[in-house]
Scaffold this motif. Sequence first.
Motif, short mmCIF file in Angstrom:
data_model
loop_
_atom_site.label_atom_id
_atom_site.label_comp_id
_atom_site.label_asym_id
_atom_site.label_seq_id
_atom_site.Cartn_x
_atom_site.Cartn_y
_atom_site.Cartn_z
N GLU A 14 0.76 -1.14 -0.05
CA GLU A 14 0.15 0.00 0.01
C GLU A 14 0.97 1.14 0.10
N GLU A 15 0.46 2.46 -0.58
CA GLU A 15 1.03 3.71 -0.72
C GLU A 15 0.00 4.71 -0.20
N THR A 16 0.62 5.62 0.51
CA THR A 16 -0.32 6.87 0.74
C THR A 16 0.52 8.04 0.47
N VAL A 17 0.06 8.95 -0.20
CA VAL A 17 0.59 10.10 -0.73
C VAL A 17 -0.10 11.32 -0.12
N ILE A 18 0.24 12.39 0.45
CA ILE A 18 -0.21 13.40 0.87
C ILE A 18 0.60 14.74 0.07
N VAL A 19 -0.42 15.45 -0.61
CA VAL A 19 0.10 16.78 -1.23
C VAL A 19 0.59 17.82 -0.37
N LEU A 20 1.75 18.23 -0.36
CA LEU A 20 2.04 19.49 0.49
C LEU A 20 1.93 20.73 -0.08
N GLU A 21 2.32 20.81 -1.49
CA GLU A 21 2.12 21.94 -2.04
C GLU A 21 1.70 21.70 -3.59
N GLY A 22 1.21 22.62 -4.11
CA GLY A 22 0.70 22.52 -5.73
C GLY A 22 -0.51 21.91 -6.12
N HIS A 23 -0.88 21.48 -7.18
CA HIS A 23 -2.10 20.87 -7.60
C HIS A 23 -1.88 19.72 -8.49
N PRO A 24 -1.25 18.58 -8.16
CA PRO A 24 -1.02 17.65 -8.99
C PRO A 24 -2.26 16.75 -9.49
N THR A 25 -2.01 16.06 -10.38
CA THR A 25 -3.13 15.05 -11.01
C THR A 25 -2.57 13.91 -10.52
N ALA A 26 -3.30 12.94 -10.11
CA ALA A 26 -3.05 11.65 -9.87
C ALA A 26 -3.95 10.77 -10.96
N VAL A 27 -3.11 9.84 -11.45
CA VAL A 27 -3.86 8.88 -12.69
C VAL A 27 -3.86 7.65 -11.88
N ILE A 28 -5.15 7.15 -11.25
CA ILE A 28 -5.14 5.76 -10.65
C ILE A 28 -5.92 4.87 -11.61
N ALA A 29 -5.88 3.91 -11.85
CA ALA A 29 -6.52 3.02 -12.98
C ALA A 29 -6.94 3.71 -13.94
N GLY A 30 -6.33 4.57 -14.60
CA GLY A 30 -6.72 5.22 -15.77
C GLY A 30 -7.70 6.31 -15.72
N GLU A 31 -8.02 6.68 -14.34
CA GLU A 31 -8.70 7.88 -14.13
C GLU A 31 -8.00 8.98 -13.54
N ASP A 32 -8.25 10.30 -13.88
CA ASP A 32 -7.64 11.39 -13.59
C ASP A 32 -8.38 11.82 -12.15
N PHE A 33 -7.34 12.14 -11.20
CA PHE A 33 -8.01 13.19 -10.09
C PHE A 33 -7.25 14.15 -9.73
N LYS A 34 -7.76 15.30 -9.97
CA LYS A 34 -7.06 16.79 -9.58
C LYS A 34 -6.93 16.98 -8.05
N LEU A 35 -5.80 17.03 -7.49
CA LEU A 35 -5.35 17.14 -6.00
C LEU A 35 -5.02 18.50 -5.81
N GLN A 36 -5.22 18.93 -4.49
CA GLN A 36 -4.83 20.19 -4.11
C GLN A 36 -4.10 19.76 -2.57
N PRO A 37 -3.42 21.07 -2.21
CA PRO A 37 -2.62 20.88 -0.69
C PRO A 37 -3.65 19.98 0.36
N HIS A 38 -3.03 19.13 1.13
CA HIS A 38 -3.57 18.40 2.13
C HIS A 38 -4.58 17.19 1.61
N ASP A 39 -4.59 17.06 0.21
CA ASP A 39 -5.47 16.04 -0.13
C ASP A 39 -4.49 14.73 0.03
N THR A 40 -5.16 13.52 0.39
CA THR A 40 -4.26 12.38 0.70
C THR A 40 -4.89 11.17 -0.17
N THR A 41 -3.81 10.46 -0.73
CA THR A 41 -4.54 9.16 -1.41
C THR A 41 -4.04 8.01 -0.86
N TRP A 42 -4.74 6.82 -0.95
CA TRP A 42 -4.32 5.44 -0.47
C TRP A 42 -4.45 4.61 -1.83
#
Length: 92
Positions: A14-42
Amino acid sequence: GPGSQIPMHSHNCEETVIVLEGHPTAVIAGEDFKLQPHDTTWIPPNLPHHFKNPSSEETVKIFWVYASLNATRTLVETGETRSVDSEHAKAK
């Protein structure tokens, strides 16, 4: 930096990612998720994903947490598997 991305890959744990700065896009299983600071993924093991910085000006900072000391990264394109530790400089 601006416009950078990590290639599509998966992990053996398992991996958890926490956005500290900026507005990345997570591409997970072919789907785009726009992230912002403090968003957390699992992300569960073996699920292809990657993160990219769509901005040409903004820097993205991300904090990664792996659920194993023996975490590996397998690149989808080549099938190459490496220890996550081997990708980072060792502390002396």
